[in-house]
Design an enzyme around this catalytic site. Structure first.
Site, PDB file in Angstrom:
ATOM      1  N   PRO A 197       2.663  11.602  52.854  1.00  0.00           N
ATOM      2  CA  PRO A 197       2.181  12.403  53.722  1.00  0.00           C
ATOM      3  C   PRO A 197       1.868  13.825  53.593  1.00  0.00           C
ATOM      4  CG  PRO A 197       4.415  11.621  54.464  1.00  0.00           C
ATOM      5  CD  PRO A 197       4.190  11.417  52.775  1.00  0.00           C
ATOM      6  N   GLU A 198       0.562  14.124  53.665  1.00  0.00           N
ATOM      7  CA  GLU A 198      -0.037  15.499  53.404  1.00  0.00           C
ATOM      8  C   GLU A 198      -0.207  16.252  54.667  1.00  0.00           C
ATOM      9  OE1 GLU A 198      -3.215  15.248  50.607  1.00  0.00           O
ATOM     10  OE2 GLU A 198      -2.527  13.416  49.912  1.00  0.00           O
TER      11      GLU A 198
END
Ligand SMILES: [Zn+2]
Length: 274
Positions: free
Chosen positions: A2-3
């Protein structure tokens, strides 16, 4: 992993279901997910608190509590926060459950166990380590230019460095560099003022578009509802396997390793002039 767009989506989608609710209990299926303080203190300080807000800083989620404490969550490689009925059967990758009033709970799912939670007094432990937020108004092309001054590292590595800019990782760095037509191995300081301007615009466009598509589910990322995001369907180069072609010019996409990260780019659209 996840960014920024994935963490921002999780924050946005948790907000209406979590803020204003009280924590009624904590179930720790894997205690190693708690990094600070002790497990006993973590649970006793959390139970009974109202969640008063959620913010995102870089790839961190920050839950404000009525006691003034801050619950910091990092999803690392494979973490998700799922909203489920309190009585739902946890699957084998659920590491912790934070029970909320009114029958809903927050399930921390993390197949690879790199995710973590910390209960702290303030955000000083992360604030000092993080660079500017790329979607905040104070992140201007001038700020980006200033950050790049004298930087000899490859631009791909800089974009993924959380102390340089917060929240960008491998996927969105590849997408932004493709959109700005910049080779991933160019040094930070070699970018012309025009290229810096294009890169600034590309970073913001790529991140905003991915938030609009609720994040990219290339791997184990889920939204709190358990649904997947669709941002990866719009990727131009990121996560392209060999044999794919540049959507702009038709040249085969290449993969190189930059500081241990697989990086995808178009050798024609992103030439390596300095
Ligand atoms: Zn191309």
């Amino acid at each position: 992993m996840p960014e920024l767009p994935e963490v921002e989506t999780i924050k946005n989608e948790l907000l209406p279901y979590v803020v204003g609710h009280h924590i009624t209990g904590v179930t720790l299926i894997w205690e190693g997910i708690i990094h600070q303080p002790s497990v006993e203190e973590f649970c006793s300080r959390l139970i009974g608190q109202e969640i008063t807000g959620i913010a995102r800083r870089g790839k961190y989620l920050l839950f404000s509590l009525s006691s003034g404490d801050l619950l910091i969550v990092h999803l690392k490689m494979t973490g998700s926060l799922l909203l489920k009925p309190t009585l739902a059967e946890p699957d084998r990758f659920i590491r912790a459950i934070i029970h909320l009033d009114k029958g809903t709970s927050l399930f921390f799912r993390d197949p690879r166990k790199f995710g973590m939670m910390r209960l702290v007094k303030d955000d000083s432990s992360i604030a000092s380590k993080l660079g500017p937020e790329p979607l905040e108004p104070n992140f201007t092309p001038q700020v980006l230019a200033q950050c790049l001054t004298n930087r000899t590292a490859p631009i791909k590595a800089l974009l993924c460095d959380q102390g340089f800019i917060a929240g960008i990782g491998n996927m969105y760095a590849d997408e932004a560099l493709f959109q700005a037509r910049i080779h991933p191995l160019r040094s930070g300081k070699s970018l012309s003022p025009d290229e810096v301007e294009h890169l600034h615009q590309a970073i913001q466009q790529v991140l905003r578009s991915a938030i609009g598509n609720k994040g990219a589910s290339t791997d184990t990322y889920f939204r709190p509802s358990g649904e997947k995001g669709t941002a990866h369907f719009h990727f131009q180069v990121a996560h392209r396997l060999s044999g794919k072609f540049c959507p702009v010019c038709g040249t085969p996409i290449e993969r190189i390793v930059v500081r241990n990260r697989g990086s995808y780019f178009c050798p024609n659209c992103q030439p390596r002039q300095t």
